[in-house]
Design an enzyme around this catalytic site. Structure first.
Site, PDB file in Angstrom:
ATOM      1  N   ASN A 185      38.590  35.631  30.842  1.00 39.60           N
ATOM      2  CA  ASN A 185      37.946  34.370  29.785  1.00 39.60           C
ATOM      3  C   ASN A 185      39.034  33.856  28.899  1.00 39.60           C
ATOM      4  O   ASN A 185      38.502  32.611  28.028  1.00 39.60           O
ATOM      5  CB  ASN A 185      38.247  35.522  28.869  1.00 39.60           C
ATOM      6  CG  ASN A 185      37.008  36.632  28.427  1.00 39.60           C
ATOM      7  OD1 ASN A 185      36.070  36.287  29.531  1.00 39.60           O
ATOM      8  ND2 ASN A 185      37.282  37.743  27.850  1.00 39.60           N
TER       9      ASN A 185
ATOM     10  N   PHE B 194      43.513  35.728  32.355  1.00 43.05           N
ATOM     11  CA  PHE B 194      42.505  36.725  33.202  1.00 43.05           C
ATOM     12  C   PHE B 194      41.265  35.866  32.828  1.00 43.05           C
ATOM     13  O   PHE B 194      41.586  34.064  31.866  1.00 43.05           O
ATOM     14  CB  PHE B 194      42.168  37.760  32.138  1.00 43.05           C
ATOM     15  CG  PHE B 194      43.445  38.775  32.388  1.00 43.05           C
ATOM     16  CD1 PHE B 194      42.183  40.165  33.270  1.00 43.05           C
ATOM     17  CD2 PHE B 194      43.890  38.921  31.963  1.00 43.05           C
ATOM     18  CE1 PHE B 194      43.493  41.156  34.325  1.00 43.05           C
ATOM     19  CE2 PHE B 194      44.936  40.230  32.488  1.00 43.05           C
ATOM     20  CZ  PHE B 194      45.053  41.042  33.335  1.00 43.05           C
TER      21      PHE B 194
ATOM     22  N   TYR C 143      41.619  43.833  41.644  1.00 35.97           N
ATOM     23  CA  TYR C 143      40.330  43.460  41.133  1.00 35.97           C
ATOM     24  C   TYR C 143      40.533  41.935  42.013  1.00 35.97           C
ATOM     25  O   TYR C 143      39.034  41.107  42.340  1.00 35.97           O
ATOM     26  CB  TYR C 143      40.743  42.033  40.346  1.00 35.97           C
ATOM     27  CG  TYR C 143      41.124  42.262  39.239  1.00 35.97           C
ATOM     28  CD1 TYR C 143      39.949  43.451  38.037  1.00 35.97           C
ATOM     29  CD2 TYR C 143      42.349  42.524  37.680  1.00 35.97           C
ATOM     30  CE1 TYR C 143      39.964  44.091  36.919  1.00 35.97           C
ATOM     31  CE2 TYR C 143      42.624  43.215  36.950  1.00 35.97           C
ATOM     32  CZ  TYR C 143      41.384  44.235  36.163  1.00 35.97           C
ATOM     33  OH  TYR C 143      41.780  44.536  34.901  1.00 35.97           O
TER      34      TYR C 143
ATOM     35  N   ASP D 216      31.605  32.250  40.315  1.00 36.85           N
ATOM     36  CA  ASP D 216      31.066  32.519  40.423  1.00 36.85           C
ATOM     37  C   ASP D 216      29.803  32.533  40.067  1.00 36.85           C
ATOM     38  O   ASP D 216      29.133  32.394  38.757  1.00 36.85           O
ATOM     39  CB  ASP D 216      30.965  34.846  40.335  1.00 36.85           C
ATOM     40  CG  ASP D 216      31.875  34.873  38.884  1.00 36.85           C
ATOM     41  OD1 ASP D 216      32.908  34.793  38.922  1.00 36.85           O
ATOM     42  OD2 ASP D 216      31.508  36.218  38.637  1.00 36.85           O
TER      43      ASP D 216
END
Length: 239
Positions: free
Chosen positions: A66, A64, A14, A91
Site C-alpha cells: 500500500n 508493504f 509472502y 499482479d
C-alpha cells in the site's frame, strides 16, 4: 537510467504469494542479467546492472504494497528518473493466469500499490500487469491474492518469468509489441488459460413440411387453412 520496479510485500511468509509476482519478475531479471546483490536503500531493496547497454536500477519496495510509491518516488528523485523511464511489474486479478498486458498511464484498477505510485510519482509510466486470475467470488479475493501460487500455476509462471527476463531489453529499448509477442508465445499452450467453453447452438427449428415428412402418414396435419391444404397435397393425402 531506467528504473524497473516489482511490487510485492516484504517478508519470507509472502514470498510465493500471487500478490508478489512483481517481486518475482524483478528477481528473475536480476538473475538473468547478473545484477549486483540486493542492498537496502530508499526503504527498498535495490540492485544495479545494465540491460541492452542501458543502466538499470531494480527496486523492490519494502514498505508493504500500500505504500510502494514512497520508496519508488524517493529513488526517482534521487536519480532524477522521469516517468517515461519507470516500468512497474505487478499482479492483475482481472487477467487470466499467465496473461500479460502492457500500458502507459491509466487507472489503478483498484490495485493499492499502483494507487500509491500514482499518488507519489504521477501516472504516465509503463505498467506491466501479470494475470493471476480471479477466484470467481468477491469474498475469496483476499485469500486468493494473499495465497501461494498453486503447483499447477508453475506450468505458466516459470516460462513467463524466464521470458520476461530474457527479453526485458526489448521493453527497455521501446519495442513493446516485440516484448509482448515473446511472452505470449512462451506461455501459449502452457495451460495458462482455461479452454473456452463452447456454447451449444440451439437445435434448428424444423419447418412444418419437414416435420410432417419425417413423421410419415401418421403426422398430425392441421384440418383447415392454407397450410393444411399444402401439407396434404405434398404428402399425397386426399381431401
Amino acid at each position: 537510467m531506467l528504473l524497473i520496479a516489482g511490487l510485492g510485500n516484504p517478508g519470507q511468509q509472502y514470498e510465493r504469494h500471487r500478490h508478489n509476482v512483481g517481486f518475482m519478475a524483478a528477481d528473475a531479471i536480476a538473475r538473468r542479467h547478473n545484477f549486483s546483490s540486493w542492498s537496502k536503500k530508499f526503504n527498498a531493496l535495490v540492485a544495479e546492472g545494465r540491460i541492452g547497454g542501458e543502466k538499470v536500477l531494480l527496486i523492490k519496495p519494502q514498505t508493504f504494497m500500500n505504500l510502494s510509491g514512497q520508496a519508488i518516488g524517493e529513488a526517482m528523485r534521487f536519480y532524477k528518473v522521469g516517468l517515461e523511464d519507470l516500468i512497474v511489474f505487478y499482479d492483475e486479478l482481472d487477467l487470466a493466469p499467465g496473461k500479460l498486458r502492457l500500458k502507459t498511464g491509466g487507472g489503478s484498477g483498484g490495485h493499492n500499490g499502483i494507487k500509491s505510485i500514482d499518488a507519489h510519482c504521477g501516472k504516465d509510466y509503463r505498467r506491466v500487469r501479470i494475470g493471476i486470475g480471479h477466484p470467481g467470488d468477491k469474498a475469496r479475493v483476499n485469500a486468493h491474492v494473499l495465497g501461494d501460487f498453486a503447483k499447477a500455476d508453475q506450468a505458466w509462471l516459470e516460462p513467463l518469468l524466464d521470458t520476461v527476463a530474457d527479453n526485458i531489453a526489448m521493453l527497455a529499448e521501446g519495442d513493446e509489441s516485440g516484448f509482448m509477442n515473446r511472452v505470449s508465445l512462451a506461455v501459449k499452450g502452457s495451460g495458462a488459460e482455461p479452454a473456452a467453453k463452447q456454447e451449444k447452438k440451439p437445435a434448428r427449428k424444423q419447418s412444418h413440411i419437414r416435420q410432417a415428412r419425417q413423421q410419415g402418414p401418421s403426422a398430425s396435419i392441421p384440418e383447415n387453412g392454407p397450410m393444411a391444404a399444402m401439407l396434404k397435397k405434398l404428402l399425397g393425402q386426399k381431401e
